[in-house]
Design a protein around this motif. Structure first.
Motif, PDB file in Angstrom:
ATOM      1  N   ASP A  86     -46.114 -43.546 -14.111  1.00 48.17           N
ATOM      2  CA  ASP A  86     -46.715 -42.266 -13.715  1.00 48.17           C
ATOM      3  C   ASP A  86     -46.725 -41.328 -14.913  1.00 48.17           C
ATOM      4  OD1 ASP A  86     -47.461 -39.812 -12.691  1.00 48.17           O
ATOM      5  OD2 ASP A  86     -46.046 -39.859 -11.022  1.00 48.17           O
ATOM      6  N   HIS A  88     -47.391 -38.237 -15.159  1.00 44.78           N
ATOM      7  CA  HIS A  88     -46.786 -36.937 -14.848  1.00 44.78           C
ATOM      8  C   HIS A  88     -45.281 -36.975 -15.119  1.00 44.78           C
ATOM      9  CE1 HIS A  88     -50.410 -37.231 -12.287  1.00 44.78           C
ATOM     10  NE2 HIS A  88     -50.555 -35.938 -12.557  1.00 44.78           N
ATOM     11  N   GLU A  92     -43.068 -35.166 -18.077  1.00 46.03           N
ATOM     12  CA  GLU A  92     -41.970 -34.303 -17.631  1.00 46.03           C
ATOM     13  C   GLU A  92     -40.654 -34.725 -18.285  1.00 46.03           C
ATOM     14  OE1 GLU A  92     -39.637 -33.062 -13.521  1.00 46.03           O
ATOM     15  OE2 GLU A  92     -41.588 -34.051 -13.381  1.00 46.03           O
ATOM     16  N   SER A 180     -41.994 -29.476 -14.426  1.00 49.74           N
ATOM     17  CA  SER A 180     -42.747 -30.457 -13.641  1.00 49.74           C
ATOM     18  C   SER A 180     -44.183 -29.981 -13.413  1.00 49.74           C
ATOM     19  CB  SER A 180     -42.048 -30.701 -12.312  1.00 49.74           C
ATOM     20  OG  SER A 180     -42.772 -31.629 -11.543  1.00 49.74           O
ATOM     21  N   ALA A 181     -44.333 -28.723 -13.041  1.00 49.27           N
ATOM     22  CA  ALA A 181     -45.674 -28.173 -12.799  1.00 49.27           C
ATOM     23  C   ALA A 181     -46.498 -28.150 -14.084  1.00 49.27           C
ATOM     24  CB  ALA A 181     -45.568 -26.773 -12.203  1.00 49.27           C
ATOM     25  N   SER A 183     -46.146 -30.191 -16.655  1.00 48.63           N
ATOM     26  CA  SER A 183     -46.505 -31.590 -16.934  1.00 48.63           C
ATOM     27  C   SER A 183     -47.663 -32.043 -16.061  1.00 48.63           C
ATOM     28  CB  SER A 183     -45.303 -32.507 -16.688  1.00 48.63           C
ATOM     29  OG  SER A 183     -44.215 -32.117 -17.457  1.00 48.63           O
ATOM     30  N   ASN A 184     -47.579 -31.747 -14.772  1.00 53.66           N
ATOM     31  CA  ASN A 184     -48.645 -32.143 -13.841  1.00 53.66           C
ATOM     32  C   ASN A 184     -49.971 -31.507 -14.224  1.00 53.66           C
ATOM     33  OD1 ASN A 184     -46.885 -33.704 -12.355  1.00 53.66           O
ATOM     34  ND2 ASN A 184     -46.480 -32.107 -10.854  1.00 53.66           N
ATOM     35  N   TYR A 185     -49.936 -30.229 -14.567  1.00 52.70           N
ATOM     36  CA  TYR A 185     -51.164 -29.527 -14.931  1.00 52.70           C
ATOM     37  C   TYR A 185     -51.811 -30.166 -16.154  1.00 52.70           C
ATOM     38  CZ  TYR A 185     -54.364 -25.774 -16.145  1.00 52.70           C
ATOM     39  OH  TYR A 185     -55.496 -25.064 -16.441  1.00 52.70           O
ATOM     40  N   VAL A 187     -51.476 -33.196 -17.416  1.00 53.60           N
ATOM     41  CA  VAL A 187     -52.019 -34.533 -17.149  1.00 53.60           C
ATOM     42  C   VAL A 187     -53.266 -34.438 -16.266  1.00 53.60           C
ATOM     43  CG1 VAL A 187     -51.574 -36.762 -16.039  1.00 53.60           C
ATOM     44  CG2 VAL A 187     -49.825 -35.721 -17.506  1.00 53.60           C
ATOM     45  N   ASP A 188     -53.182 -33.685 -15.182  1.00 51.97           N
ATOM     46  CA  ASP A 188     -54.298 -33.603 -14.229  1.00 51.97           C
ATOM     47  C   ASP A 188     -55.568 -33.039 -14.860  1.00 51.97           C
ATOM     48  OD1 ASP A 188     -52.661 -34.661 -12.301  1.00 51.97           O
ATOM     49  OD2 ASP A 188     -52.258 -32.739 -11.301  1.00 51.97           O
TER      50      ASP A 188
END
Length: 192
Positions: A86, A88, A92, A180-181, A183-185, A187-188
């Motif tokens: 993953d 994300h 992270e 975490s947020a 990292s997600n942002y 990648v997304d």
């Protein structure tokens, strides 16, 4: 070939580098003199000058050692990623690992400050390492995102900037950074 040890078996250069690193973290680069380092390492200033003719040379070696350790961690990150991991969580983990070490963060910050303010040779070293890190991060991203990323070089540059910012926030004691947020942002918004 191993470096020669003193008669008591201590690697003096390594002792000097470890001591200088510790003092740079505790006091800052500007507030640490060569005499401070010699005293803390329990060696004479003559011994220190035998290994390092100037503070700039010592700072360069501390910087080099710091970058080598950071580079090894980034290479390990790239090597440990597998297809299907993953992205994300990988990003992270990278952020948390690098930003979670406050002492290393302080050293990084002090060395950047030294490079930016006074020593062109350290500035050049930083520039070289940042290019190398950007390339490694880009390769790692291409590997874990399997060609689904629109601009890996841009994302690698953003990740480096975010890492520097997170290190500063960590040094300041800001503990509610949403890693975490973030990292997600990243990648997304980078996957096509």
């Amino acid at each position: 070939m191993a470096r020669p040890k003193s008669t008591d078996g201590i690697d003096r250069r390594d002792l000097i580098l470890e001591t200088a690193t510790r003092l740079f973290i505790e006091q800052g680069v500007d507030n640490t003199s060569l005499k401070d380092i010699a005293r803390a390492a329990d060696i004479s200033t003559g011994t220190l000058f035998y290994y390092y003719e100037s503070k700039s040379h010592l700072i360069f070696d501390v910087t080099d050692r710091h970058f080598t350790r950071m580079t090894e961690e980034l290479l390990e990150w790239v090597a440990q990623t597998r297809e299907g991991d993953d992205p994300h969580l990988i990003l992270e983990r990278v952020f948390q690992t690098i930003c979670g070490d406050t002492l290393r963060g302080k050293l990084h910050h002090y060395l950047i400050e030294e490079a930016a303010s006074s020593d062109p040779s350290i500035r050049l070293r930083f520039a070289e390492k940042y290019r190398e890190w950007r390339r490694m991060i880009c390769e790692g991203l291409e590997h874990i995102l399997d060609g689904r990323m629109t601009q890996p070089a841009i994302l690698a540059q953003i990740i480096l900037a975010v890492l520097d910012g997170l290190v500063i926030q960590s040094i300041l004691g800001i503990d509610d950074v949403p890693v975490s947020a973030v990292s997600n942002y990243l990648v997304d918004h980078s996957i096509s």
